[in-house]
Design a protein around this motif. Structure first.
Motif, PDB file in Angstrom:
ATOM      1  N   ASP A  64      25.422  13.260 -39.038  1.00 13.91           N
ATOM      2  CA  ASP A  64      24.511  13.575 -40.136  1.00 13.91           C
ATOM      3  C   ASP A  64      24.984  12.947 -41.440  1.00 13.91           C
ATOM      4  O   ASP A  64      24.178  12.457 -42.230  1.00 13.91           O
ATOM      5  N   GLU A  65      26.299  12.961 -41.674  1.00  8.69           N
ATOM      6  CA  GLU A  65      26.827  12.406 -42.922  1.00  8.69           C
ATOM      7  C   GLU A  65      26.586  10.905 -43.004  1.00  8.69           C
ATOM      8  O   GLU A  65      26.122  10.399 -44.030  1.00  8.69           O
ATOM      9  N   LEU A  66      26.856  10.171 -41.924  1.00 11.42           N
ATOM     10  CA  LEU A  66      26.634   8.729 -41.948  1.00 11.42           C
ATOM     11  C   LEU A  66      25.150   8.394 -42.019  1.00 11.42           C
ATOM     12  O   LEU A  66      24.758   7.433 -42.687  1.00 11.42           O
ATOM     13  N   ARG A  67      24.317   9.181 -41.351  1.00 14.44           N
ATOM     14  CA  ARG A  67      22.868   8.962 -41.428  1.00 14.44           C
ATOM     15  C   ARG A  67      22.402   9.149 -42.874  1.00 14.44           C
ATOM     16  O   ARG A  67      21.627   8.352 -43.401  1.00 14.44           O
ATOM     17  N   ALA A  68      22.885  10.208 -43.531  1.00 11.84           N
ATOM     18  CA  ALA A  68      22.509  10.453 -44.927  1.00 11.84           C
ATOM     19  C   ALA A  68      22.991   9.314 -45.824  1.00 11.84           C
ATOM     20  O   ALA A  68      22.262   8.871 -46.725  1.00 11.84           O
ATOM     21  N   LEU A  69      24.199   8.819 -45.573  1.00 13.04           N
ATOM     22  CA  LEU A  69      24.711   7.694 -46.358  1.00 13.04           C
ATOM     23  C   LEU A  69      23.884   6.429 -46.117  1.00 13.04           C
ATOM     24  O   LEU A  69      23.587   5.683 -47.066  1.00 13.04           O
ATOM     25  N   ALA A  70      23.518   6.173 -44.870  1.00 17.42           N
ATOM     26  CA  ALA A  70      22.711   4.986 -44.548  1.00 17.42           C
ATOM     27  C   ALA A  70      21.351   5.076 -45.231  1.00 17.42           C
ATOM     28  O   ALA A  70      20.879   4.105 -45.845  1.00 17.42           O
ATOM     29  N   ARG A  71      20.726   6.224 -45.154  1.00 16.89           N
ATOM     30  CA  ARG A  71      19.416   6.413 -45.800  1.00 16.89           C
ATOM     31  C   ARG A  71      19.542   6.277 -47.315  1.00 16.89           C
ATOM     32  O   ARG A  71      18.692   5.657 -47.956  1.00 16.89           O
ATOM     33  N   ALA A  72      20.596   6.847 -47.881  1.00 14.73           N
ATOM     34  CA  ALA A  72      20.800   6.746 -49.331  1.00 14.73           C
ATOM     35  C   ALA A  72      21.003   5.286 -49.743  1.00 14.73           C
ATOM     36  O   ALA A  72      20.522   4.854 -50.798  1.00 14.73           O
ATOM     37  N   GLY A  73      21.703   4.529 -48.914  1.00 13.77           N
ATOM     38  CA  GLY A  73      21.916   3.116 -49.206  1.00 13.77           C
ATOM     39  C   GLY A  73      20.611   2.339 -49.218  1.00 13.77           C
ATOM     40  O   GLY A  73      20.397   1.478 -50.079  1.00 13.77           O
ATOM     41  N   ILE A  74      19.728   2.648 -48.293  1.00 15.90           N
ATOM     42  CA  ILE A  74      18.423   1.975 -48.258  1.00 15.90           C
ATOM     43  C   ILE A  74      17.588   2.388 -49.467  1.00 15.90           C
ATOM     44  O   ILE A  74      16.990   1.549 -50.143  1.00 15.90           O
ATOM     45  N   GLU A  75      17.574   3.669 -49.758  1.00 21.55           N
ATOM     46  CA  GLU A  75      16.816   4.143 -50.920  1.00 21.55           C
ATOM     47  C   GLU A  75      17.356   3.529 -52.209  1.00 21.55           C
ATOM     48  O   GLU A  75      16.590   3.154 -53.097  1.00 21.55           O
ATOM     49  N   GLN A  76      18.671   3.397 -52.300  1.00 24.96           N
ATOM     50  CA  GLN A  76      19.299   2.790 -53.469  1.00 24.96           C
ATOM     51  C   GLN A  76      18.866   1.326 -53.592  1.00 24.96           C
ATOM     52  O   GLN A  76      18.562   0.851 -54.683  1.00 24.96           O
ATOM     53  N   ALA A  77      18.830   0.618 -52.492  1.00 21.34           N
ATOM     54  CA  ALA A  77      18.409  -0.786 -52.506  1.00 21.34           C
ATOM     55  C   ALA A  77      16.938  -0.899 -52.901  1.00 21.34           C
ATOM     56  O   ALA A  77      16.569  -1.803 -53.660  1.00 21.34           O
ATOM     57  N   VAL A  78      16.110   0.002 -52.406  1.00 23.36           N
ATOM     58  CA  VAL A  78      14.691  -0.011 -52.763  1.00 23.36           C
ATOM     59  C   VAL A  78      14.542   0.157 -54.273  1.00 23.36           C
ATOM     60  O   VAL A  78      13.799  -0.581 -54.929  1.00 23.36           O
ATOM     61  N   ARG A  79      15.275   1.110 -54.850  1.00 25.31           N
ATOM     62  CA  ARG A  79      15.207   1.345 -56.304  1.00 25.31           C
ATOM     63  C   ARG A  79      15.793   0.170 -57.088  1.00 25.31           C
ATOM     64  O   ARG A  79      15.263  -0.216 -58.125  1.00 25.31           O
ATOM     65  N   ALA A  80      16.877  -0.404 -56.592  1.00 20.95           N
ATOM     66  CA  ALA A  80      17.585  -1.460 -57.325  1.00 20.95           C
ATOM     67  C   ALA A  80      16.755  -2.725 -57.457  1.00 20.95           C
ATOM     68  O   ALA A  80      16.899  -3.461 -58.436  1.00 20.95           O
ATOM     69  N   THR A  81      15.896  -2.991 -56.493  1.00 17.31           N
ATOM     70  CA  THR A  81      15.147  -4.243 -56.514  1.00 17.31           C
ATOM     71  C   THR A  81      14.019  -4.232 -57.535  1.00 17.31           C
ATOM     72  O   THR A  81      13.642  -5.285 -58.033  1.00 17.31           O
ATOM     73  N   GLY A  82      13.452  -3.068 -57.814  1.00 18.61           N
ATOM     74  CA  GLY A  82      12.322  -2.997 -58.730  1.00 18.61           C
ATOM     75  C   GLY A  82      11.026  -3.501 -58.127  1.00 18.61           C
ATOM     76  O   GLY A  82      10.013  -3.594 -58.805  1.00 18.61           O
ATOM     77  N   VAL A  83      11.033  -3.838 -56.840  1.00 15.83           N
ATOM     78  CA  VAL A  83       9.826  -4.309 -56.164  1.00 15.83           C
ATOM     79  C   VAL A  83       8.946  -3.103 -55.852  1.00 15.83           C
ATOM     80  O   VAL A  83       9.436  -2.070 -55.403  1.00 15.83           O
ATOM     81  N   GLU A  84       7.654  -3.233 -56.133  1.00 17.01           N
ATOM     82  CA  GLU A  84       6.750  -2.094 -55.956  1.00 17.01           C
ATOM     83  C   GLU A  84       6.546  -1.710 -54.493  1.00 17.01           C
ATOM     84  O   GLU A  84       6.367  -0.554 -54.181  1.00 17.01           O
ATOM     85  N   SER A  85       6.563  -2.692 -53.615  1.00 11.37           N
ATOM     86  CA  SER A  85       6.306  -2.421 -52.200  1.00 11.37           C
ATOM     87  C   SER A  85       7.598  -2.036 -51.477  1.00 11.37           C
ATOM     88  O   SER A  85       8.434  -2.885 -51.172  1.00 11.37           O
ATOM     89  N   GLU A  86       7.732  -0.736 -51.207  1.00 14.03           N
ATOM     90  CA  GLU A  86       8.902  -0.282 -50.470  1.00 14.03           C
ATOM     91  C   GLU A  86       8.964  -0.927 -49.095  1.00 14.03           C
ATOM     92  O   GLU A  86      10.041  -1.280 -48.609  1.00 14.03           O
ATOM     93  N   ALA A  87       7.790  -1.120 -48.475  1.00 16.89           N
ATOM     94  CA  ALA A  87       7.764  -1.734 -47.146  1.00 16.89           C
ATOM     95  C   ALA A  87       8.331  -3.149 -47.181  1.00 16.89           C
ATOM     96  O   ALA A  87       9.089  -3.545 -46.297  1.00 16.89           O
ATOM     97  N   LEU A  88       8.002  -3.914 -48.224  1.00 17.17           N
ATOM     98  CA  LEU A  88       8.522  -5.277 -48.343  1.00 17.17           C
ATOM     99  C   LEU A  88      10.043  -5.265 -48.513  1.00 17.17           C
ATOM    100  O   LEU A  88      10.751  -6.045 -47.869  1.00 17.17           O
ATOM    101  N   VAL A  89      10.540  -4.363 -49.326  1.00 17.29           N
ATOM    102  CA  VAL A  89      11.994  -4.257 -49.508  1.00 17.29           C
ATOM    103  C   VAL A  89      12.650  -3.909 -48.183  1.00 17.29           C
ATOM    104  O   VAL A  89      13.682  -4.472 -47.820  1.00 17.29           O
ATOM    105  N   ARG A  90      12.053  -2.991 -47.436  1.00 13.68           N
ATOM    106  CA  ARG A  90      12.626  -2.610 -46.145  1.00 13.68           C
ATOM    107  C   ARG A  90      12.630  -3.788 -45.150  1.00 13.68           C
ATOM    108  O   ARG A  90      13.544  -3.905 -44.341  1.00 13.68           O
ATOM    109  N   VAL A  91      11.638  -4.639 -45.231  1.00 11.40           N
ATOM    110  CA  VAL A  91      11.630  -5.834 -44.383  1.00 11.40           C
ATOM    111  C   VAL A  91      12.842  -6.703 -44.716  1.00 11.40           C
ATOM    112  O   VAL A  91      13.550  -7.178 -43.828  1.00 11.40           O
ATOM    113  N   PHE A  92      13.109  -6.898 -46.001  1.00  6.16           N
ATOM    114  CA  PHE A  92      14.253  -7.730 -46.385  1.00  6.16           C
ATOM    115  C   PHE A  92      15.589  -7.042 -46.090  1.00  6.16           C
ATOM    116  O   PHE A  92      16.577  -7.715 -45.799  1.00  6.16           O
ATOM    117  N   ILE A  93      15.608  -5.721 -46.124  1.00  6.29           N
ATOM    118  CA  ILE A  93      16.808  -4.997 -45.677  1.00  6.29           C
ATOM    119  C   ILE A  93      17.017  -5.253 -44.182  1.00  6.29           C
ATOM    120  O   ILE A  93      18.138  -5.494 -43.735  1.00  6.29           O
TER     121      ILE A  93
END
Length: 176
Positions: free
Chosen positions: A112-141
C-alpha cells in the motif's frame, strides 16, 4: 562523544541508500537482506539501523527521491525539453536503475505504501507539467515507464533514437 555535522549525517544516509539500491537492483527486494546492505556499504549494522528501520523504509525513501528529482526537472524551464531530458537520462547514472524501477512497480501491487508513493509521483508529474489534459500527461508518463522497462530488458537499446522518436511525436502533437 563528538558531534558530527549535518553534511556527514546526510553523506552517511546517502551511502546507505546507494548500497541498498545496488543490492535491490542486483538481487531484488525479497532476496536482499539487511546484512547484504550492511556488507555493500561497509558499515556496521547498528549504524544502518540508526538511519533506517528496515528495507521498506529504504525502498520508500529511494522512490521519494526519484519523484523529487523528476518533479524538479519538470518544473525547471521548458516542459517539453525537461521531459525529453528525463528520457535522455534513462540508462545513465542520473536516472533510476531500470531494474530497480521495475521491482518498485511490481512491489507497488502488493505494498500500500509503495502504491501510494507511485500514485503520488504520477499526480505530482501531472501537476508539474501544467498541461491541461491529464490523459496526455499520463501517456507521456507511460512512455517514460516504457523506456525504463525496455532499458532493463535490452542493454543494446538505442536511447538516442528512442528520444528522437518521442521528440518527433511531441513536435507533431504541439503542431495540432
Amino acid at each position: 562523544m563528538p558531534k558530527v555535522s549535518e553534511a556527514h549525517l546526510l553523506a552517511r544516509r546517502r551511502q546507505i541508500l546507494d548500497a541498498a539500491a545496488v543490492c535491490f537492483a542486483r538481487d531484488g527486494f525479497h532476496r536482499t537482506s539487511m546484512q547484504d546492505i550492511v556488507r555493500e556499504c561497509g558499515i556496521s549494522a547498528g549504524l544502518v539501523y540508526r538511519y533506517f528501520a528496515g528495507k521498506d523504509e529504504m525502498i520508500a525513501e529511494i522512490v521519494r527521491e526519484w519523484h523529487a528529482h523528476r518533479a524538479a526537472a519538470l518544473t525547471s524551464g521548458d516542459g517539453t525539453e525537461a521531459y525529453l531530458g528525463l528520457l535522455r537520462e534513462i540508462g545513465t547514472s542520473e536516472a533510476p536503475d531500470a531494474r530497480l524501477a521495475l521491482q518498485v512497480w511490481a512491489e507497488s501491487v502488493r505494498s500500500d505504501e509503495l502504491r501510494a508513493l507511485a500514485r503520488a509521483g504520477i499526480e505530482q508529474a501531472v501537476r508539474a507539467t501544467g498541461v491541461e489534459s491529464e490523459a496526455l500527461v499520463r501517456v507521456f508518463i507511460a512512455v517514460y515507464q516504457g523506456l525504463l522497462v525496455q532499458t532493463a530488458w535490452d542493454e543494446e537499446l538505442d536511447h538516442g533514437a528512442f528520444v528522437d522518436a518521442v521528440a518527433e511525436i511531441v513536435r507533431r502533437v504541439a503542431q495540432r
